[in-house]
Design an enzyme around this catalytic site. Structure first.
Site, PDB file in Angstrom:
ATOM      1  N   THR A 216       0.541  -1.353  -0.053  1.00  0.00           N
ATOM      2  CA  THR A 216       0.286  -0.067  -0.031  1.00  0.00           C
ATOM      3  C   THR A 216       0.669   1.471   0.085  1.00  0.00           C
ATOM      4  O   THR A 216       0.082   2.238   0.021  1.00  0.00           O
ATOM      5  CB  THR A 216      -0.748  -0.015   1.440  1.00  0.00           C
ATOM      6  OG1 THR A 216       0.019  -0.076   2.226  1.00  0.00           O
ATOM      7  CG2 THR A 216      -1.418  -1.168   1.183  1.00  0.00           C
TER       8      THR A 216
ATOM      9  N   ASP B   2       9.596   2.134   6.253  1.00  0.00           N
ATOM     10  CA  ASP B   2      10.632   1.029   7.157  1.00  0.00           C
ATOM     11  C   ASP B   2      12.039   1.562   7.755  1.00  0.00           C
ATOM     12  O   ASP B   2      11.753   1.866   8.871  1.00  0.00           O
ATOM     13  CB  ASP B   2      11.634   0.524   5.750  1.00  0.00           C
ATOM     14  CG  ASP B   2      10.250  -0.848   4.900  1.00  0.00           C
ATOM     15  OD1 ASP B   2       9.801  -1.353   5.636  1.00  0.00           O
ATOM     16  OD2 ASP B   2      11.123  -1.026   4.314  1.00  0.00           O
TER      17      ASP B   2
END
EC number: 2.7.1.6
Length: 398
Positions: free
Chosen positions: A41, A179
């Site tokens: 996403t 991340d």
């Protein structure tokens, strides 16, 4: 800065002294992450819900009086040196490019850096979908800023963006922002809801009645890179076709499930399935946040199971190994739900389990997974952990 030293930090300090001589000044820590839900996403301007984990990359460092950087990687048992005014990608020493890339990105922002000596060590499994590269980038950024006396130069989101830019433009990996964001901004006992368009974020308390078990398939992820790029193109194709009737949309983030169904005749069947995963995965992320806040862990588990099915059937990024891992996890009555985490094709799956049932889930993995795959897995447990931080050890001297 914190001052606590665990046994791993003590051994790394001793290793630094053995390799470099003299005392280090600090330890910079960047954690890995596991994504609870919200897969593929991020590059569609959507929502993600990662948690930082208690596996991390650590840089034990001290400043230098020049602009030379000396590195020793404990896991690679290798030295690397470079000058801050002569940064150059090295095809033969790939791990060092992440450190150079961060130096480049920080200097591009106008931040004055100084040289450093640094020992690098990490226990985030590499190539497993737990973001060892982001952990290295973020720990490196915190170390560079700390040794240069520039710790206040960037906000958390700015630091994450600099680390992402290092990976995108210097290393050459087209990663999203998730991340680095969770590695910088994670907090103990919390997940982090990130809006990948606006970069707004919100800490979501993680219930005490739940624990995380991560299963590493140890399977090859060789297809992940090419398939990742192919999926991005398919999503972009879907947006271009849907714009014929929905001209205001910029990304799949802007499309509701109802709009997608009403206009599916515009899309080739494969592109429709790719879009269906992304549209409904965004909805699942927000539904998961609501369920966590309401303590409805059975619903969180149901949403995780639905996410895995969508990644397997619509987005087609699972694998026999990941499916076998998830099946082993959900075979245990104490498991609320499980799904692949990361880009897919290999790497890890994550399970939400009742506290006290972690070993039962691990036992099921070690019993069932090798029989299905002929691969011996690894299993980790971790509560949601703190984000990047620096431990001060004193001044250090060369």
């Amino acid at each position: 800065m914190t001052t606590s030293l665990d046994s791993r930090n003590q051994s790394l300090i001793e290793e630094f002294e053995r390799r470099f001589g003299g005392r280090p000044a600090l330890i910079a820590v960047g954690p890995g992450r596991v994504n609870l839900i919200g897969e593929h996403t991020d590059y569609n301007d959507g929502f993600v819900l990662p948690v930082a984990i208690k596996r991390d990359v650590r840089l034990v460092a001290r400043p230098r009086e020049d602009r030379h950087v000396r590195l020793f990687s404990l896991e690679y048992d290798a030295w690397y040196e470079f000058h801050l005014d002569a940064l150059a990608y090295n095809d033969d020493v790939l791990w060092a490019n992440y450190v150079q890339g961060v130096a480049w990105a920080l200097q591009e922002r106008g931040i004055p850096l100084t040289g450093m000596d640094a020992l690098i060590s990490g226990n985030v499994p590499r190539a497993s979908g737990l973001s060892s590269s982001a952990a290295l980038e973020v720990a490196t950024a915190r170390a560079f800023l700390a040794v240069a006396g520039q710790e206040g130069a960037l906000t958390g989101p700015q630091l994450a963006q600099a680390a992402q830019r290092a990976e995108n433009q210097f290393v050459g990996v087209n990663c999203g922002i998730m991340d680095q964001f969770i590695s910088v901004l994670g907090q103990e006992g919390h997940a982090l809801l990130i809006d990948c368009r606006s970069l707004d974020y919100r800490l979501i308390p993680f219930p005490a009645e739940a624990s995380l078990v991560i299963g590493n398939t140890k399977a090859s992820r060789s297809l992940a890179g090419s398939a990742y790029n192919e999926r991005r193109r398919q999503c972009e194709e879907g947006v271009a076709l849907l714009r014929q009737r929905l001209p205001a949309i910029q990304a799949l983030r802007d499309v509701t499930g109802e709009q997608l169904e009403a206009n599916r005749d515009l899309l080739p069947p494969l592109v429709y399935r790719r879009c269906r995963h992304v549209v409904h995965e965004n909805e699942r992320v927000l539904q998961t946040v609501a369920a966590l806040e309401q303590g409805r862990l059975d619903e969180v588990g149901r949403l995780m199971n639905a996410s895995h099915a969508s990644l397997r059937d619509d987005y087609e990024v699972s694998s026999p190994a990941l499916d076998a891992m998830v099946e082993a996890m959900v075979s245990v009555p104490g498991c609320y739900g499980a799904r692949l985490t990361g880009a897919g094709f290999g790497g890890c799956a994550v399970a939400l389990v009742r506290p006290g049932q972690e070993q039962a889930v691990a036992d099921a993995i070690f019993d069932r997974y090798p029989k299905a795959t002929n691969i011996w897995p690894e299993v980790y447990t971790s509560p949601p952990a703190a984000g990047a931080h620096v431990i001060s050890l004193g001044n250090g001297s060369a």
